[in-house]
Design a protein around this motif. Structure first.
Motif: not given
Length: 308
Positions: A255-269
């Motif tokens: 739950l704590f690390t998914i937002p960080q991973a999501l941030a990286g994906q948002f940068q790609l898009f």
């Protein structure tokens, strides 16, 4: 908003979970260390300092020995020594356990930062080897999630299973929980309360050592000051969120690390959301967990209380 919705539709969620699981590795190790320590009745705020010490020592030893395995062992030993210091001060001399842990964290940050600057090096440590061949990492669906993780991530998952097994299915686990809940009753039954606590704090140090080595032997091949970035504290929050149980603590860490991973994906898009905003979410969740959820969680009854 349209870019955000488009990104959410196109994100590879299996890859997202794989990245989050990898990032959760040191947090889970810290949470497991906290579980062993606090189930025995010792608050271990010092996990952050243990991880930072292990990160530095594992890097230095790996460079000098030319082997990441030797570096891993060195990092674990260093973290266990720091844990022994915390155990002696808080159990033998009955110092306030939160104060002891906080001082150790400050000391570890200062010493590792000083050594980093006093003995600079351009050398890099070798990474721990992969367990699976590269061809398996490219398998559809499960490739990135199951076969593209570092060895310490697999060790973390095994550690979650073993922690639950030891604490809830073995005599040692029963004794650990007894001294954390009813130390006087455990003493009456012939259990050496302080020795049991001491050993569990050492176990927590070994787990924190694995978490610290993750930074320099699996993520990057060098050391930088304060590179653990509060992951030990987040691990404690995951432990509390998981109610001092290993499997819920694993999911809390994700739950704590998914937002960080999501941030990286948002940068790609190219989603117009600041990366820094999503990167702060784990720390915000930590504050919310410690401030709010802790009131509804139930720690071991004798947690933080010296004996006798």
């Amino acid at each position: 908003m349209e870019q955000l919705l488009e990104a959410l539709r196109n994100i590879n969620y299996i890859f997202l979970l794989a990245v989050a699981l990898r990032a959760a590795t040191p947090i889970v190790f810290a949470a497991l260390g906290g579980i062993f320590s606090e189930r025995a009745g010792v608050v271990n705020i010092a996990l952050e300092g243990m991880m930072l010490t292990s990160a530095y020592v594992s890097f230095r030893v790996a460079v000098m020995a030319g082997s990441p395995w030797v570096g891993l062992v060195g990092g674990i030993i260093a973290a266990v020594l720091v844990a022994a210091l915390h155990a002696v001060v808080s159990i033998r001399y009955r110092t306030n356990q939160v104060v002891s842990g906080t001082v150790i964290n400050i000391f570890a940050a200062g010493v590792t930062g000083y050594l980093y600057r006093a003995f600079p090096t351009t050398a890099s440590a070798d990474y721990l080897p992969d367990l699976f061949p590269a061809s398996m990492k490219n398998l559809p669906v499960v490739g990135s999630l199951i076969f593209d993780q570092g060895i310490l991530t697999y060790a973390m998952l095994i550690g979650v299973f073993l922690t639950g097994l030891v604490l809830f299915r073995t005599r040692w686990g029963l004794r650990t929980r007894a001294v954390g809940e009813l130390p006087r009753a455990a003493d009456t039954a012939g259990i050496n309360v302080n020795r049991t606590r001491f050993i569990n704090v050492l176990i927590s140090g070994a787990l924190a050592g694995l978490g610290g080595a993750f930074f320099t032997l699996q993520t990057v091949s060098t050391f930088s000051p304060n590179m653990t970035s509060g992951q030990g504290y987040i691990g404690l929050a995951a432990m509390i969120f998981g109610n001092w149980n290993p499997v819920p603590a694993l999911f809390a860490s994700l739950l704590f690390t998914i937002p960080q991973a999501l941030a990286g994906q948002f940068q790609l898009f190219n989603v117009p959301l600041p990366y820094q905003l999503l990167s702060t979410l784990p720390y915000l969740l930590t504050i919310i967990t410690l401030a709010g959820f802790m009131r509804r969680s139930t720690p071991p009854a004798a947690d933080g209380i010296p004996y006798p």
